[in-house]
Scaffold this active site. Structure first.
Site, PDB file in Angstrom:
ATOM      1  CD  GLU A  45       3.989   9.172  -9.516  1.00 44.72           C
ATOM      2  OE1 GLU A  45       4.901   8.626  -9.155  1.00 44.72           O
ATOM      3  OE2 GLU A  45       3.440  10.063  -8.714  1.00 44.72           O
ATOM      4  CE  LYS A 114       8.484   9.590  -9.076  1.00 46.00           C
ATOM      5  NZ  LYS A 114       7.313   9.507  -8.189  1.00 46.00           N
ATOM      6  CB  CYS A 150       5.581  12.840  -9.181  1.00 45.55           C
ATOM      7  SG  CYS A 150       4.983  13.353  -7.498  1.00 45.55           S
TER       8      CYS A 150
END
Length: 553
Positions: A45, A114, A150
């Site tokens: 990430e 994200k 994530c």
């Protein structure tokens, strides 16, 4: 239709803000992956800017650097070699996203943002990023990849959307920091998402230290039947190439390396080593200097420092006063010898005498008390800071979490320093880690093999030696009881009644709770230190300094 894929998992150590350096790491990884025949190279990430970037990611100049780096890396993929799936911030139409970019055939062919931004504990992503839309899969050479990032897999929604929109496998980039029990949480989330979606998963995690956070790596691959195909090492950099084949049931990864996770004490020690090593090295310090008292906290700190940096970069300083025992002097010398670190000795007695003389007109008629004890501690800090200024080494402070919790530490004295490897370690765990280190040589350590902490340091009663015959338990409950109460009050936020119900005296719990709250102003001025627990001071537990609440009334 593509029926075979080789996907490289890159578990590297980026540096926050070093876009050029991180780009070079990406190039190095791509070259190594190409030699292994990889089609796609997957990074962690926000790899290009480093994670977590905090408010730095909002600075226009660094976003310009990211744009240039992405363009350069994308252009290099025109050579027909492996594509890159790399984390970077994307600024578009006034919004800033935490994104993964697919670079292939000389251009950025797709990116995904994200969706679920964490905003708890150590995470403040809603402060700096905008949430992306619910993502669909991207097409990579005929394969539909789902790319959750994530936190996107900690709930079910994103993976459910990807499965429903045709994803064939999940490729998850992570910046998941270490804490005790975190591995079990990661695995349970990953297995749940694979079970719900019926899709295999590649999980790539960051490695390295960033201020108070450490990232333990441990990247892995789960097949759709929830079996491990690959488990990369923990606490190491590296690249693993996963070999995939399309079957009648979907994509399946061939068996690869399967490293075992370390035991809990070993993982804690690795976290302490990594946090200190990267803090010192990434900030350009030549080494560390610390006060060596002959006690257990400074002994463990010195051992961690020697293992992290090499003993030649560790300078231990004995700072005796009139109250320092011969036993402490011998223990400190033996410990420094076992570790292999330099040990100097500077008596603080002349400085303490000078302060006594300077202050005697103002203190006339008053008996010695905590003031005189703190003067000794602060005199030691002056010496350590002088050595730091003269030689460039960072002062390593050595207070453990039990002491820091209840304020059993001197502000501008033994709390003085640039970093604290023990900041999130309770006293009883300090004892356990000393025994563990004497019996184990940590993977990647640069220090001495065998016993490094003298047994006498471990078994003797802890003392600050700031007055005659002083023992820690003159001022504090026994550490086993204190640590249990602190675990209840700090980690688990238990009520006064619940803590008492564990067998602790009500007056003792009341006193510990009071000390915990009134020491907040000290902790706000404490050095950073590696996060180990679920509730580290500073990043996780953020209580007001001015606070009249007491549960024990």
């Amino acid at each position: 239709m593509t029926d075979r894929l080789k996907i490289a998992l890159v578990q590297y150590n980026p540096v926050v803000g070093d876009v050029a350096g991180n780009s070079e790491l990406a190039r190095r990884a791509r070259a190594e992956a190409a030699q292994g025949g990889a089609d796609l190279v997957v990074f962690s990430e926000l790899f290009l800017i480093g994670y977590p970037p905090e408010d730095l990611v909002r600075k226009p100049a660094i976003l310009e650097d990211v744009v240039e780096a992405v363009a350069s890396l994308a252009a290099e993929t025109a050579d027909g070699g492996p594509a890159l799936l790399i984390g970077a911030p994307v600024h578009e139409e006034g919004r800033l996203y935490n994104a993964m970019l697919l670079l292939d055939g000389g251009e950025c062919t797709a990116w995904r943002a994200k969706y679920d931004l964490p905003n708890y504990g150590v995470f403040d992503e809603k402060r700096v990023f905008d949430a992306g839309p619910m993502p669909g899969p991207v097409n990579f050479r005929g394969v539909r990849l789902g790319i959750p990032i994530c936190e996107d897999i900690w709930g079910a929604d994103v993976v459910e959307c990807l499965q429903e929109t045709g994803a064939e496998m999940l490729v998850v980039a992570n910046g998941s920091p270490y804490e005790v029990s975190k591995l079990d949480q990661r695995m349970s989330r990953a297995v749940a998402r694979v079970t719900e979606s019926g899709l295999p998963m590649i999980y790539v995690n960051q490695y390295g230290g960033q201020d108070e956070l450490v990232f333990d790596g441990g990247s892995f691959v789960l097949n759709a039947d929830r079996t491990f195909a690959l488990q990369m090492p923990f606490w190491q950099t590296g690249i693993a190439i996963s070999d995939w084949q399309r079957t009648a049931e979907g994509w399946r990864c061939a068996e690869g390396e399967k490293s075992a996770p370390p035991e809990e004490l070993g993982a804690i020690y690795q976290a302490m080593m990594l946090g200190l090593r990267d803090y010192v090295n990434k900030n350009g310090f030549p080494g560390v200097v610390l006060g060596m008292s002959g006690g257990i906290d400074s002994a463990l700190s010195a051992a961690v420092a020697a293992d992290a940096l090499g003993p030649e970069r560790v300078r231990c300083v004995m700072l005796p006063s009139r109250y320092t025992s011969e036993e402490s002097l011998q223990d400190a010398a033996e410990c420094a010898g076992l570790i292999g670190a330099r040990l100097d000795s500077v008596s603080i007695a002349p400085a303490v005498d000078a302060f006594d003389m300077m202050l005697s007109p103002l203190f006339e008629g008053r008996n010695p008390d905590l003031t005189e004890e703190n003067i000794q501690s602060r005199a030691r800090a002056v010496v350590l800071m002088a050595l730091s200024n003269k030689f460039g080494d960072m002062v390593l402070t050595t207070g453990n979490k039990s002491e820091v919790s209840v304020g059993y530490a001197t502000l501008y004295g033994d709390m003085c320093g640039g970093y604290n490897a023990l900041k999130d370690i309770y006293k009883m765990t300090v004892f356990k880690l000393c025994h563990w280190r004497n019996q184990h040589f940590p993977e990647g350590a640069l220090g001495s093999r065998g016993r490094v902490i003298p047994e006498n340091i471990i078994i003797k009663p802890p003392t600050a030696e700031l007055r005659p015959d002083q023992k820690d338990e003159d001022s504090l409950p026994p550490y086993a009881a204190l640590d249990d109460m602190l675990d209840c009050l700090v980690e688990r936020e238990m009520s006064f009644e619940e803590v008492v119900a564990r067998g602790h005296a009500p007056e003792t719990v009341k006193r510990v709770e009071h000390l915990l709250y009134v020491a907040e102003y000290k902790r706000r001025q404490a050095a950073p230190g590696v996060k180990i627990s679920m509730k580290s001071f500073g990043r996780d537990r953020r209580y007001p300094i001015t606070n009249r609440f007491r549960d024990a009334r």
